[in-house]
Design a protein around this motif. Structure first.
Motif, short mmCIF file in Angstrom:
data_model
loop_
_atom_site.label_atom_id
_atom_site.label_comp_id
_atom_site.label_asym_id
_atom_site.label_seq_id
_atom_site.Cartn_x
_atom_site.Cartn_y
_atom_site.Cartn_z
N VAL A 54 -65.08 53.86 66.79
CA VAL A 54 -65.70 52.87 65.91
C VAL A 54 -66.43 53.25 64.74
O VAL A 54 -67.01 54.33 64.68
CB VAL A 54 -66.77 52.56 67.25
N VAL A 55 -66.34 52.54 64.06
CA VAL A 55 -66.88 52.41 62.52
C VAL A 55 -67.73 51.38 62.21
O VAL A 55 -67.52 50.21 62.37
CB VAL A 55 -65.89 52.69 61.37
N ASP A 56 -69.02 51.84 62.21
CA ASP A 56 -70.24 51.00 62.31
C ASP A 56 -70.76 50.85 60.96
O ASP A 56 -71.39 51.62 60.21
CB ASP A 56 -71.57 51.06 63.11
N VAL A 57 -70.72 49.78 60.41
CA VAL A 57 -71.37 49.06 58.93
C VAL A 57 -72.04 48.14 58.88
O VAL A 57 -72.10 47.19 58.17
CB VAL A 57 -70.08 49.18 57.91
N SER A 58 -72.55 47.75 60.23
CA SER A 58 -73.36 46.41 60.20
C SER A 58 -74.56 46.58 59.69
O SER A 58 -75.02 47.71 59.62
CB SER A 58 -73.26 46.18 62.02
N PRO A 59 -75.47 45.25 59.42
CA PRO A 59 -76.76 45.65 59.10
C PRO A 59 -77.82 46.30 60.16
O PRO A 59 -77.67 46.09 61.22
CB PRO A 59 -77.04 44.36 58.83
N PRO A 60 -78.71 47.10 59.49
CA PRO A 60 -79.62 47.90 60.35
C PRO A 60 -80.57 46.82 60.99
O PRO A 60 -81.37 45.87 60.47
CB PRO A 60 -80.44 48.73 59.51
N LEU A 97 -79.59 41.93 40.90
CA LEU A 97 -78.57 43.01 40.89
C LEU A 97 -77.77 43.31 42.33
O LEU A 97 -76.86 43.75 42.34
CB LEU A 97 -78.99 44.47 40.07
N GLY A 98 -78.55 42.60 43.37
CA GLY A 98 -78.16 43.26 44.82
C GLY A 98 -78.49 44.47 44.91
O GLY A 98 -77.78 45.17 45.92
N ILE A 99 -79.40 45.21 44.28
CA ILE A 99 -79.77 46.53 44.88
C ILE A 99 -80.77 46.56 45.94
O ILE A 99 -80.57 47.51 47.04
CB ILE A 99 -80.64 47.26 43.53
N LEU A 100 -81.39 45.69 46.11
CA LEU A 100 -82.31 45.65 47.26
C LEU A 100 -81.62 45.23 48.61
O LEU A 100 -80.63 44.44 48.46
CB LEU A 100 -83.48 44.56 46.97
N GLU A 101 -82.28 45.62 49.65
CA GLU A 101 -81.73 45.04 51.11
C GLU A 101 -81.75 43.62 51.15
O GLU A 101 -82.76 43.06 50.39
CB GLU A 101 -82.49 45.78 52.15
N PRO A 102 -81.07 43.08 51.90
CA PRO A 102 -81.34 41.59 52.19
C PRO A 102 -82.74 41.25 52.42
O PRO A 102 -83.11 40.10 52.02
CB PRO A 102 -80.25 41.14 53.22
#
Length: 303
Positions: free
Chosen positions: A78-84, A185-190
């Motif tokens: 399982v590879v997890d790249v979901s939001p924290p 710039l999309g640098i910050l978290e959502p």
């Protein structure tokens, strides 16, 4: 075979690079709208359809709709790249538990499950190099230190806040404007509070310390919000052998950490016999995806 849990920017970059650089196939992909799987793995043409699918629509793009349980029958990792999710780690932490119970390995860039439950997962086949300074192998360094005793850590572990502070003290941009620029710039978290309130850096410090054998929970890391204190302010994650904290600190210009600007990360690790300083990229889609692939190959025992 891979079960890819999360299909945002990093997940899609991971999928592309995995097919471009390895022979490993993805058997299932899950996003916020559900999952799709293909027995034997998706073909490159099917992966292309998945990559072209809108967010939340992968279950309609290729293969067939599937549950996590069905996908775990086909996948080895399982590879997890979901939001924290720093409140309880769900849904990712439940996926880890199911995967491990089924004898599968987990590779993750998601910090929340380990920051909250590291001791539960200690010694299990979880590969998490991408959670801390993903573009720079800090956790590999940490694993290579025992039996040296680490006595002190100072680190810049959040590139977003480092960018903001650099824009303020080096480029003369007002702090509020620098924050808005980082958002554009999309640098910050959502959720910007994860960066600006120190949660992201505290989670990384928690994972680093547990990797070094210091059993600490995320809630034990003291946090102060980002604040410009004058030149040179850095948002530091620190440990003095007893107390862990994330807070803004004003440094003298000659301090090595004062020279780490914009989105770069750095860590100074002091042991009983040495002082080690590493710096480099801490995030980025490609950087994180490549580290995830490295851990995937290790989990599959082909590297």
């Amino acid at each position: 075979m891979i079960l890819l849990f999360g299909f945002g920017g990093v997940g899609r970059t991971y999928a592309e690079l995995l097919y471009e650089r390895t022979n490993v196939k993805i058997a299932a992909v899950f996003d916020s709208g559900g999952g799709a799987m293909k027995k034997g793995g998706f073909t490159p043409a099917e992966l292309k359809k998945l990559l072209e699918a809108p967010r939340g629509k992968v279950s309609q793009a290729a293969g067939r709709p599937a549950s996590i349980e069905e996908a775990l029958e086909e996948a080895e990792v399982v590879v997890d790249v979901s939001p924290p999710n720093y409140s309880d780690g769900r849904p990712a932490v439940e996926v880890y538990r199911r995967a491990l119970a089924a004898g599968r390995a987990v590779v993750t860039a998601n910090k929340a499950p380990l920051a909250l439950y590291f001791q539960e997962f200690r010694g299990r086949p979880i590969y998490y190099k991408a959670t801390v300074m993903a573009g720079t192998p800090l956790l590999d360094l940490a694993r290579g230190l025992p039996p040296q005793r680490v006595t002190k850590i100072r680190a810049i572990l959040n590139g977003s806040t480092n960018y903001i502070l650099t824009r303020v003290y080096k480029d003369g941009v007002p702090e509020g404007d620098a924050v808005e620029e980082a958002k554009r710039l999309g640098i910050l978290e959502p959720d910007p509070s994860l960066d600006l309130g120190g949660v992201d850096a505290a989670a990384k410090l928690t994972i680093l310390l547990n990797t070094l054998g210091v059993a600490i929970q995320l809630s034990a890391v003291e946090r102060k919000p980002l604040e410009f204190l004058g030149p040179v302010t850095k948002y530091l994650a620190t440990w003095d052998g007893a107390k862990a904290a994330v807070q803004p600190v004003r440094l003298p210009p000659e301090d090595p950490l004062a020279k780490i600007d914009y989105t770069l990360n750095a860590a100074e690790v002091v042991t009983e016999v040495n002082t080690i300083f590493v710096s480099g990229k801490g995030a980025g889609r490609k950087e994180t995806a490549l580290v995830l692939i490295n851990d995937t190959l290790k989990a599959l025992k082909v590297l």
